[in-house]
Write an enzyme that holds these catalytic residues in place. Structure first.
Site: not given
Length: 359
Positions: A202, A238, A101
């Protein structure tokens, strides 16, 4: 939100320490930073590979005021945990997924990233150096925060000429201290991400814009905020720092990771575990109407693991959902944490043992 630093005089710290454990009141752990002994630091120039890196005492870092992370937000972070098992081992949960990620995020932000092997080895070294800070079995976990930041000076908007890969750790307990489920409120004003943006990686810049909504929600008595999609405002996406699921009958649904939603590693694991016990898992758009008609709602993330949602407030409607021992979220939480804590055999191959930590 960024965790607050606990000074050495914190009531969580006791007056005595021994070789095996740091001087922490493990029963009182929350989700605030407790500075540990060491951190990992590695640097590289743009277009080159990262140096081997070194373990250094935990402390402040020196950075140019013209650094890419400070001026343009060129930075990523990850979050994962180390666990101490009953038989004395220390293990990591799926660190390879965090490394992948970070690589995806680095590509999106035009950064140089460590290789998968460098990432995992650096995490292991950091945990090993701080092994006395890993809580006793069942008392919490060691939260691991890898950072990849543009530390080279850059005045015009461009990729930083130098990057720093840094890892620090902190022992943590529950992210949400209340034993009951979450009380969410739907945000009708702000959106967390949009198509073509950075919601799917992220990036450090994804999180500070969430704080305003979160503080407003908490001041009104809610646990957290639920964001809608930017395109239509009709689908859920989210919660502030975690993924969301709804369940009705034998179907479990969660919004797709198609660019605006972070591909959570706990989310991915819970999807697999739910399928294992016979549920049909759908990764698709989930409308607000479906949310309001669901039988159960729960959230997943590294910090909270799996947490049931007790209520969702949408305008003047407050919907209550199934929680407690009969809830699917309770079963999934138990299944996952039993794997993480070594209570059951890890048939998935998710746990990675750190050599040199066994008692």
């Amino acid at each position: 939100m960024a965790p607050s630093v606990l000074p050495s005089s914190s009531p969580l710290l006791t007056s005595e320490a021994n070789e095996k454990y740091a001087n922490v009141k493990w029963e009182e752990l929350g989700f605030s930073l407790i500075p540990t002994d060491y951190m990992y630091v590695s640097k590289c120039k743009q277009g080159e590979g990262f140096s081997e890196g070194e373990i250094v005492p935990y402390g402040d870092i020196s950075i140019s005021p013209c650094a890419g992370i400070l001026n343009y937000g060129q930075g990523l972070f990850e979050g994962l945990k180390a666990y101490r098992t009953e038989d004395g081992r220390i293990t990591l949960f799926r660190p390879d997924q965090n490394s992948l990620r970070m690589q995806t995020g680095a590509d999106r932000l035009c950064m140089t990233s460590p290789s998968a092997d460098q990432f995992v080895q650096a995490v292991k070294q950091t945990v090993l150096a701080n092994k006395k800070w890993v809580p006793p079995p069942g008392k919490g976990a060691l939260y691991i925060r890898p950072l990849l930041i543009g530390t080279g000076a850059v005045l015009g908007i461009a990729s930083a000429p130098e990057y720093t890969f840094l890892i620090y750790v902190s022992p943590v307990g529950n992210y949400h201290t209340a034993s009951s489920g979450l009380n969410l409120v739907v945000d009708h004003t702000y959106r967390r991400a949009h198509t073509g943006g950075t919601g799917g990686v992220k990036s450090c810049t994804n999180y500070s814009p969430v704080v305003k909504s979160l503080l407003e929600a908490k001041s009104s008595g809610f646990s957290d905020i639920l964001f809608l999609d930017a395109a239509t405002g009709t689908n859920i996406e989210e919660v502030s720092t975690c993924n969301i699921f709804i369940a009705k009958g034998n179907i479990v649904s969660t919004p797709p990771t198609s660019g605006t939603i972070l591909p959570g590693i706990t989310r991915k694991s819970i999807c697999e575990l739910a399928r294992d016990i016979g549920y049909q898992v759908q990764e698709r758009d989930v409308s607000v109407e479906e949310l309001l008609e669901a039988e159960e709602v729960f959230c997943t993330g590294t910090a909270m693991v799996v947490k049931a949602v007790d209520t969702v407030t949408f305008h003047d409607k407050k919907i209550k959902y199934r929680t407690g021992e009969e809830a699917l979220s309770t079963k999934l939480h138990s299944m996952l944490t039993n794997i993480q804590m070594g209570v059951v055999e890890d048939k998935k191959g998710w746990m990675v043992e750190i050599d040199g930590c066994a008692e």
